[in-house]
Design a protein around this motif. Structure first.
Motif, mmCIF file in Angstrom:
data_model
loop_
_atom_site.group_PDB
_atom_site.id
_atom_site.type_symbol
_atom_site.label_atom_id
_atom_site.label_comp_id
_atom_site.label_asym_id
_atom_site.label_seq_id
_atom_site.Cartn_x
_atom_site.Cartn_y
_atom_site.Cartn_z
ATOM 1 N N ALA A 248 29.436 96.759 -47.936
ATOM 2 C CA ALA A 248 29.717 95.547 -48.713
ATOM 3 C C ALA A 248 28.675 94.461 -48.504
ATOM 4 N N SER A 249 27.929 94.537 -47.409
ATOM 5 C CA SER A 249 26.928 93.507 -47.120
ATOM 6 C C SER A 249 25.885 93.410 -48.224
ATOM 7 N N THR A 250 25.661 94.487 -48.945
ATOM 8 C CA THR A 250 24.637 94.509 -49.984
ATOM 9 C C THR A 250 24.909 93.483 -51.073
ATOM 10 N N ASP A 251 26.171 93.377 -51.509
ATOM 11 C CA ASP A 251 26.459 92.512 -52.652
ATOM 12 C C ASP A 251 27.553 91.475 -52.375
ATOM 13 N N SER A 252 27.849 91.230 -51.094
ATOM 14 C CA SER A 252 28.855 90.227 -50.724
ATOM 15 C C SER A 252 28.206 89.088 -49.949
ATOM 16 N N PRO A 253 28.556 87.833 -50.244
ATOM 17 C CA PRO A 253 27.935 86.705 -49.545
ATOM 18 C C PRO A 253 28.361 86.605 -48.082
ATOM 19 N N VAL A 254 27.468 86.063 -47.265
ATOM 20 C CA VAL A 254 27.767 85.735 -45.867
ATOM 21 C C VAL A 254 28.495 84.395 -45.848
ATOM 22 N N HIS A 255 29.540 84.292 -45.023
ATOM 23 C CA HIS A 255 30.319 83.038 -45.006
ATOM 24 C C HIS A 255 30.678 82.663 -43.568
ATOM 25 N N TRP A 256 29.908 81.728 -43.002
ATOM 26 C CA TRP A 256 30.151 81.330 -41.621
ATOM 27 C C TRP A 256 31.382 80.448 -41.463
ATOM 28 N N GLY A 257 31.885 79.881 -42.529
ATOM 29 C CA GLY A 257 33.148 79.153 -42.433
ATOM 30 C C GLY A 257 34.280 80.084 -42.057
ATOM 31 N N HIS A 258 34.318 81.266 -42.671
ATOM 32 C CA HIS A 258 35.346 82.263 -42.343
ATOM 33 C C HIS A 258 35.171 82.787 -40.921
ATOM 34 N N ILE A 259 33.921 82.991 -40.517
ATOM 35 C CA ILE A 259 33.665 83.467 -39.152
ATOM 36 C C ILE A 259 34.159 82.444 -38.143
ATOM 37 N N ARG A 260 33.804 81.189 -38.373
ATOM 38 C CA ARG A 260 34.203 80.114 -37.451
ATOM 39 C C ARG A 260 35.722 80.042 -37.328
ATOM 40 N N ASP A 261 36.441 80.159 -38.446
ATOM 41 C CA ASP A 261 37.905 80.100 -38.399
ATOM 42 C C ASP A 261 38.468 81.243 -37.569
ATOM 43 N N ARG A 262 37.909 82.437 -37.708
ATOM 44 C CA ARG A 262 38.384 83.576 -36.922
ATOM 45 C C ARG A 262 38.096 83.375 -35.444
ATOM 46 N N LEU A 263 36.914 82.870 -35.112
ATOM 47 C CA LEU A 263 36.576 82.610 -33.715
ATOM 48 C C LEU A 263 37.570 81.641 -33.081
ATOM 49 N N VAL A 264 37.934 80.609 -33.824
ATOM 50 C CA VAL A 264 38.919 79.637 -33.324
ATOM 51 C C VAL A 264 40.278 80.305 -33.151
ATOM 52 N N ASP A 265 40.697 81.064 -34.173
ATOM 53 C CA ASP A 265 42.004 81.720 -34.112
ATOM 54 C C ASP A 265 42.107 82.689 -32.935
#
Length: 308
Positions: A248-265
């Motif tokens: 999916a990395s080929t055609d899906s955007p990177v989103h550090w907002g989602h990563i940050r939320d998971r790290l917090v959770d």
């Protein structure tokens, strides 16, 4: 007790001159280089020394080697035992190797196969697309720029969200100069221009080709260290999910907002960025909530006391 995530950055501009000493001096890098040589059947260092500094298979594998070697050094020298790992863009491949979802030698072979297939694709298709990294451009200013592009009938996709003012935008190269000018007029700044383009939905045909020609050759297992998806922040713990993430990395955007939320959770408090990095460790989105530690080639060559 603090919980740690190791983050593998995306691939940025680099040359053998930047990382050559680390790759030839560090025992951690030399071990990974030897594994890469065994997988490739030839010397990676010889290829890097003699070849051009560009986004080819050798440089991709070199970046992979250095990123995983830095994580090895981090564990031995800084005493970190990561609870989760994250791979941003190209860094997904280092995360897959480090997590144990695919043996390192096989990730090297996978990277070589992907690079060959991508090179062939971009020689024939989407040769006019680029992805531009934009900084110091808050969302509302970027939206204003993108609105003018839409009004002028110019196609674009947002391929990455890294920070409130840091984004990756994909477009036709003929519109790049105008885009840069509009961003500059609003106080923003354009950094790296990626050729070929990445993380855009328009590249779905490339994703389908990789799914048919490359990924069936490799079998992913459940990672020993969970991986956080750089696309939607989901926690990946099954082998099938690992393969789907890379595809999916080929055609899906990177989103550090989602990563940050998971790290917090997940209760993470410390992040170690392992590998050559020019962006991730600078993100305010991370520095506001985590203790961010860098581990790049220059760090590993400095004398340190062994961790207790």
């Amino acid at each position: 007790m603090s919980r740690t995530a190791v983050v593998f950055p995306g691939m940025g501009p680099s040359s053998f001159a930047d990382v050559g000493r680390f790759m030839t001096v560090s025992p951690f890098a030399r071990r990974r280089v030897a594994q890469a040589d065994a997988a490739l059947g030839h010397s990676l260092l010889d290829e890097l020394r003699s070849g051009p500094d560009e986004y080819n298979a050798a440089h991709q594998i070199g970046f992979l080697v250095n990123s995983v070697a830095m994580a090895d050094w981090m564990e031995a020298s800084l005493g970190f035992r990561p609870d989760v790992c994250v791979g941003s863009s190209f860094g997904e491949r280092a995360a897959v190797a480090y997590s144990g979802a695919l043996p390192f030698e096989e990730v090297v072979a996978l990277t070589a196969e992907l690079a060959r297939c991508e090179l062939d694709y971009f020689q024939r298709e989407h040769r006019d697309l680029v992805s531009q990294l934009v900084v110091r451009t808050p969302q509302e200013r970027l939206d204003a720029v993108l609105a003018t592009m839409s009004e002028d009938g110019e196609w674009y996709e947002v391929s990455g969200y890294f920070d409130p003012g840091v984004h990756l935008v994909t477009m036709h190269e003929e519109h790049l100069a105008g885009f840069k000018r509009k961003v500059g007029d609003r106080g923003g700044y354009c950094l790296t221009t990626m050729r070929p383009a990445a993380h855009a939905g328009v590249l779905a045909p490339l994703r389908a080709r990789l799914r048919d020609e490359v990924f069936p050759k490799f079998s992913f297992t459940a990672p020993a260290i969970p991986i956080i998806s750089d696309q939607d922040g989901s926690l990946i713990s099954e082998g099938t999910e690992v393969g789907a993430l890379l595809e999916a990395s080929t055609d899906s955007p990177v989103h550090w907002g989602h990563i940050r939320d998971r790290l917090v959770d997940e209760g993470l408090t410390r992040i170690c960025v392992a590998g050559p990095d020019y962006l991730i460790h600078r993100l305010g989105l991370l520095r506001n909530d985590f203790d961010v530690v860098t581990a790049g080639p220059k760090d590993a060559l400095k004398p340190r006391r062994p961790a207790r």
